[in-house]
Design a protein around this motif. Structure first.
Motif, PDB file in Angstrom:
ATOM      1  N   ASP A  20      36.135  57.631  35.875  1.00  0.00           N
ATOM      2  CA  ASP A  20      36.784  56.779  34.890  1.00  0.00           C
ATOM      3  C   ASP A  20      38.303  56.922  34.946  1.00  0.00           C
ATOM      4  O   ASP A  20      38.822  57.863  35.556  1.00  0.00           O
ATOM      5  CB  ASP A  20      36.245  57.096  33.486  1.00  0.00           C
ATOM      6  CG  ASP A  20      36.473  58.546  33.120  1.00  0.00           C
ATOM      7  OD1 ASP A  20      37.619  58.886  32.790  1.00  0.00           O
ATOM      8  OD2 ASP A  20      35.513  59.346  33.170  1.00  0.00           O
ATOM      9  N   ASP A  22      40.309  57.745  32.618  1.00  0.00           N
ATOM     10  CA  ASP A  22      40.788  58.962  31.949  1.00  0.00           C
ATOM     11  C   ASP A  22      40.841  60.115  32.956  1.00  0.00           C
ATOM     12  O   ASP A  22      41.705  60.978  32.863  1.00  0.00           O
ATOM     13  CB  ASP A  22      39.865  59.363  30.793  1.00  0.00           C
ATOM     14  CG  ASP A  22      40.146  58.573  29.519  1.00  0.00           C
ATOM     15  OD1 ASP A  22      40.912  59.055  28.684  1.00  0.00           O
ATOM     16  OD2 ASP A  22      39.603  57.464  29.392  1.00  0.00           O
ATOM     17  N   CYS A  88      36.009  52.928  35.970  1.00  0.00           N
ATOM     18  CA  CYS A  88      35.489  52.416  34.706  1.00  0.00           C
ATOM     19  C   CYS A  88      36.317  52.969  33.547  1.00  0.00           C
ATOM     20  O   CYS A  88      37.067  53.922  33.700  1.00  0.00           O
ATOM     21  CB  CYS A  88      34.020  52.778  34.538  1.00  0.00           C
ATOM     22  SG  CYS A  88      33.660  54.541  34.534  1.00  0.00           S
ATOM     23  N   GLY A  89      36.158  52.338  32.387  1.00  0.00           N
ATOM     24  CA  GLY A  89      36.873  52.804  31.203  1.00  0.00           C
ATOM     25  C   GLY A  89      38.078  51.943  30.899  1.00  0.00           C
ATOM     26  O   GLY A  89      38.019  50.720  30.971  1.00  0.00           O
ATOM     27  N   SER A  90      39.158  52.602  30.587  1.00  0.00           N
ATOM     28  CA  SER A  90      40.338  51.933  30.022  1.00  0.00           C
ATOM     29  C   SER A  90      41.016  50.983  31.012  1.00  0.00           C
ATOM     30  O   SER A  90      40.826  51.084  32.222  1.00  0.00           O
ATOM     31  CB  SER A  90      41.300  53.017  29.520  1.00  0.00           C
ATOM     32  OG  SER A  90      42.554  52.917  30.094  1.00  0.00           O
ATOM     33  N   SER A  91      41.838  50.088  30.460  1.00  0.00           N
ATOM     34  CA  SER A  91      42.527  49.087  31.288  1.00  0.00           C
ATOM     35  C   SER A  91      43.826  49.630  31.873  1.00  0.00           C
ATOM     36  O   SER A  91      44.525  48.926  32.581  1.00  0.00           O
ATOM     37  CB  SER A  91      42.850  47.861  30.436  1.00  0.00           C
ATOM     38  OG  SER A  91      43.785  48.206  29.418  1.00  0.00           O
ATOM     39  N   ARG A  92      44.151  50.893  31.594  1.00  0.00           N
ATOM     40  CA  ARG A  92      45.457  51.450  31.981  1.00  0.00           C
ATOM     41  C   ARG A  92      45.784  51.216  33.453  1.00  0.00           C
ATOM     42  O   ARG A  92      45.082  51.663  34.343  1.00  0.00           O
ATOM     43  CB  ARG A  92      45.499  52.944  31.644  1.00  0.00           C
ATOM     44  CG  ARG A  92      44.462  53.770  32.336  1.00  0.00           C
ATOM     45  CD  ARG A  92      44.431  55.209  31.838  1.00  0.00           C
ATOM     46  NE  ARG A  92      43.873  55.298  30.493  1.00  0.00           N
ATOM     47  CZ  ARG A  92      43.464  56.422  29.922  1.00  0.00           C
ATOM     48  NH1 ARG A  92      43.560  57.575  30.548  1.00  0.00           N
ATOM     49  NH2 ARG A  92      42.958  56.413  28.699  1.00  0.00           N
ATOM     50  N   ILE A 115      38.277  45.597  35.451  1.00  0.00           N
ATOM     51  CA  ILE A 115      39.712  45.601  35.121  1.00  0.00           C
ATOM     52  C   ILE A 115      40.484  46.428  36.148  1.00  0.00           C
ATOM     53  O   ILE A 115      41.534  46.012  36.645  1.00  0.00           O
ATOM     54  CB  ILE A 115      39.970  46.122  33.682  1.00  0.00           C
ATOM     55  CG1 ILE A 115      39.212  45.276  32.658  1.00  0.00           C
ATOM     56  CG2 ILE A 115      41.469  46.118  33.366  1.00  0.00           C
ATOM     57  CD1 ILE A 115      39.358  45.754  31.205  1.00  0.00           C
TER      58      ILE A 115
END
Lengths: 212, 468
Positions: A20, A22, A88-92, A115
């Motif tokens: 991910d 993070d 996967c996870g945040s759009s950062r 994303i």
């Protein structure tokens, strides 16, 4: 954006599924207001034995000798080999920024989160989807042979192994065009400014509540 | 005309230009902006000398970095403070329809603030540099997270370069058992389809159980569409949607309201619309959910047990389970109800709205935090949610139970501010991600609903809320 045409790069295998964003770049580094300098904190929690914070001298921190990125044989790798659902996870966007800043130009995986996949193309980083069996084969070959490189040709849409085996990959024409030329996508879109204005005028008429 | 899905309707009504390979310029109605993913985008505009294309599409707040206590001291962390002050300066320089800065009474988590201000409306395209933008799909809006380059692209052109996703329908038939929330439905769906199950799709949630959910429940559900791999989650517009929007500060008024409602009532999938994939769950089967691992798909219900990796045939999955159990400090076969917790976090863009706080308070009322639980944080989603909760006396219920009542923000969901787990601490959390290190390096996260989190706080371990 940095253009991407061809690359013959050392491959680093990261044998984990669902990596991910993070994990790729932990949240404390998102406090930066710049878009560069994230490379030394790529995979920070796996890569170092201590807790990282912004502003630390990363060259003085204890490295985790068991983390693949720290193996001397993968120093200078430009191709990251990964498992399914990478990113996967945040759009950062700090995630592709960190990968690119570390020197990676290509990530190969059986699947990517949407994303992250999209963010890569905005930063001269080429995400390549390959069937799970091909990824398995590349993992085996890469782990068996020190100095294992892959040749990636975006124009031809091919990956070539050291033994000459060739795998094709998919990329949309638009993304390929932008990446090959290192183009400013905003500049390209603004060529359609009149169309955007016309759409907007019609929308202002039909749905006036959307406009202040 | 062929029958269209809700996603098809929203997509087609926003296409400005289409290329031969199907790449389109998609018009963006609402751009939500926060401090973490915007500074580089504003910097890009400045360097290129470009203005905002449409100032009145931007609604902004500071949420990720803001502290949840001691507001009179300001933001102690100088790097966090700089990021928040950079947003203040950028909004001042570029403009916005509305800005809710740190300490403003309207400030809050961007995905709580947008709907409560009426800045999110049915039929809109809504984007934000944050993956949980899928939340706004609960209103029949096409909403998804974008990266910072795209934030800049929307700022400069009011469009996104996009490719259409495929259509997935997740239908939850029948009525949910008492005490089962949108959060449990979301986790049960992710447990079924996996964290990559929705990759490449826009998911519409339908069926009787979804129609019965409140708007808060639908927001929790759409919020976690991204945890199932889908950038967008959607729920069709119905009377609940319209009732929720009515009278909010940025909702249309008068004649425009009537015209808007007439349009919004068309925002549902047509009879006979084709989906590329359909997944069906029976609501009656959904029990209170608890995650055990380091991915939201690693989930079971409160009566389940920690799985045994030896039972998994797939070597990659087996390795993932082994790694997750080692990180989480759990033994295979342990009943979920026997796992003690150290910390409880009630908040985040998934579960910090008034209904969530009411659910948690109903459990906390007249009870006490268990002795083994070190801290229970209750973090409302916005200043307005906080004020509403205080008006209802919920703050007192929490404080009397030994919980901490905090100021609004993202807080321990991602631990960018001072609220974070210490290594090895185990947390019952109403947030959305149980990734390694998400709530603090070495922290161990179990995702649950607000009532389940409050129940864990008073019992000291996970417990079936229906047995309290």
């Amino acid at each position: 954006m940095k253009a991407f045409t061809t690359l013959n790069g050392l491959v680093c295998p990261l044998d984990r599924a669902n990596v991910d964003t993070d994990a790729i770049i932990p949240k404390q580094f998102l406090k930066s207001i710049k878009r560069s300098g994230f490379g030394p904190n790529l995979f920070d929690e796996w890569r170092y034995l201590d807790h990282g914070e912004p502003g630390m001298d990363n060259s003085q921190r204890p490295l985790n000798p068991d983390f693949v990125l720290n193996f001397p044989r993968y120093a200078g790798a430009q191709v990251l080999l990964a498992r399914e659902n990478f990113g996967c996870g945040s759009s950062r966007e700090h995630a592709p920024w960190a990968l690119e800043d570390q020197g990676f130009r290509v990530v190969i995986a059986p699947s990517f989160a949407d994303i992250f996949f999209n963010n890569c193309y905005k930063n001269g980083l080429l995400p390549i989807v390959q069937p799970a069996e091909v990824v398995d084969q590349l993992f085996r070959e890469c782990e068996a042979a020190e100095g294992y490189t892959l040749n990636v040709d975006l124009a031809a849409q091919t990956i070539t192994t050291p033994s000459g085996q060739v795998f094709g990959f998919e990329v949309t024409e638009h993304r390929k065009h932008c990446l090959l030329g290192g183009l400013d996508e905003i500049g390209l879109t603004l060529q359609h400014a009149e169309q955007i204005k016309a759409y907007e005028a019609q929308r202002r008429q039909s749905q006036p509540w959307l406009f202040a | 005309m062929t029958a269209q899905t809700l996603y098809d309707k929203l997509w087609h009504s926003h296409v400005v230009h289409e290329e031969a390979d199907g790449t389109v310029l998609l018009y963006i109605d609402r751009h939500l902006v926060h401090e973490v993913t915007s500074p580089q985008a504003f910097e890009g505009l400045k360097l290129a000398g470009r203005p905002l294309w449409r100032v009145d599409s931007v609604v902004s707040t500071a949420d990720h970095n803001t502290p949840t206590n001691d507001w009179d001291k300001g933001i102690q962390d100088p790097i966090s403070r700089q990021q928040v002050e950079t947003l203040d300066a950028n909004i001042k320089a570029f403009g916005a329809l509305a800005y809710f800065p740190f300490k403003d009474k309207g400030q809050g988590i961007v995905h709580v603030m947008g709907p409560e201000q009426g800045a999110t409306l049915p039929g809109m395209t809504v984007v934000c540099g944050d993956s949980h933008t899928s939340t706004h799909g609960a209103f029949g809006a096409l909403a998804h997270g974008i990266g910072t380059s795209e934030v800049e692209h929307v700022m400069a052109t009011q469009t996104l370069v996009a490719k259409k996703s495929k259509n997935m329908l997740v239908r939850v038939d029948g009525k949910l058992p008492a005490g089962i929330t949108g959060k449990d439905v979301a986790l049960a769906i992710i447990g079924k389809i996996g964290t990559a199950g929705g990759t490449g799709y826009a998911i519409e949630f339908g069926g009787e159980a979804i129609r019965e959910l409140s708007m808060e429940g639908r927001m929790s559900l759409c919020n976690m569409a991204i945890e199932g791999g889908a950038r967008s989650g959607l729920v069709a517009v119905d009377q609940k949607t319209i009732d929720y929007v009515k009278g909010r500060p940025f909702a249309p008024k008068g004649e425009q309201w009537d015209a808007a409602v007439a349009y919004w009532n068309t925002l549902h999938s047509d009879n006979g619309a084709q989906f590329d994939q359909v997944v069906v769950l029976d609501a009656a089967d959904i029990q209170p959910q608890v995650t055990w691992g380091t991915s939201p798909e690693m989930v079971t219900d409160i009566n389940g047990r920690v799985p045994d990796p030896a039972q998994e045939a797939d070597p990659v999955k087996k390795g993932s389970i082994e790694r997750a159990l080692a990180y989480m400090g759990l033994q295979a076969g342990t009943p979920m109800s026997e796992i003690p917790v150290d910390i409880v976090f009630i908040g985040s863009c998934t579960n910090s709205r008034i209904e969530d706080l009411r659910d948690a308070a109903a459990v906390a009322r007249g009870r006490q935090k268990a002795a083994n639980v070190k801290q229970v944080l209750v973090v409302p989603g916005s200043g307005l949610v906080k004020a509403q909760a205080e008006q209802e006396g919920l703050d007192k219920v929490f404080i009397e139970a030994g919980f901490e009542w905090r100021e609004p923000g993202c807080s321990m969901c991602l631990a960018m501010n001072a609220d974070r787990l210490q290594p090895g601490e185990r947390c019952a959390s109403t947030s959305n991600r149980n990734f390694e290190g998400r709530q603090g390096q070495g922290g161990r996260t179990h995702l649950v609903s607000p009532a389940m989190a409050a129940a864990a706080a008073v019992a000291g371990h996970f417990v079936d809320i229906r047995s309290l």
